[in-house]
Design a protein around this motif. Sequence first.
Motif, PDB file in Angstrom:
ATOM      1  N   ILE A  52      52.435 118.405 154.271  1.00 47.29           N
ATOM      2  CA  ILE A  52      51.032 118.758 154.536  1.00 47.29           C
ATOM      3  C   ILE A  52      50.568 119.925 153.667  1.00 47.29           C
ATOM      4  O   ILE A  52      49.489 119.887 153.079  1.00 47.29           O
ATOM      5  N   TYR A  55      50.165 118.769 149.944  1.00 48.46           N
ATOM      6  CA  TYR A  55      49.060 117.829 149.742  1.00 48.46           C
ATOM      7  C   TYR A  55      47.709 118.461 150.067  1.00 48.46           C
ATOM      8  O   TYR A  55      46.691 118.076 149.488  1.00 48.46           O
ATOM      9  N   THR A  56      47.680 119.444 150.944  1.00 51.67           N
ATOM     10  CA  THR A  56      46.433 120.160 151.206  1.00 51.67           C
ATOM     11  C   THR A  56      45.991 120.900 149.945  1.00 51.67           C
ATOM     12  O   THR A  56      44.811 120.885 149.577  1.00 51.67           O
ATOM     13  N   GLN A  57      46.945 121.532 149.266  1.00 44.68           N
ATOM     14  CA  GLN A  57      46.628 122.212 148.008  1.00 44.68           C
ATOM     15  C   GLN A  57      46.129 121.209 146.964  1.00 44.68           C
ATOM     16  O   GLN A  57      45.157 121.471 146.255  1.00 44.68           O
ATOM     17  N   GLN A  60      42.586 120.240 147.622  1.00 40.17           N
ATOM     18  CA  GLN A  60      41.630 121.269 147.209  1.00 40.17           C
ATOM     19  C   GLN A  60      41.368 121.190 145.706  1.00 40.17           C
ATOM     20  O   GLN A  60      40.223 121.321 145.259  1.00 40.17           O
TER      21      GLN A  60
END
Length: 109
Positions: A52, A55-57, A60
Amino acid sequence: VQGRVGAVAAAYADRDAAAADDVWRRDQEVDDGYHGAFRECLTYMMEDPRTIGAYTQLLQVAKNIERMGDHCANVASSIHYLVEGAYIDDARPKGEDTAFTVVDPPPGS
């Protein structure tokens, strides 16, 4: 998007409304690419919650690239106005908006 930045800069330098209009019309391609990346990253995050953070980075970064595409389309619209003296009549083509798509919950939830 990098190509669009160069194309819109050239359209401005050349006062080329047709080239600017091409950048403006092709914005949906960038939107569709972002939404595909969004869905793919979300799938990986759901499969393995340990990913998570990474993949969040990545999401963005993808969103900021998509916004750069939007800025190119906005500049292209301004170039059209500069050259033609009129706004583009059509609404800008946009891809689907994954963030606002309502999805049925999985069975049993």
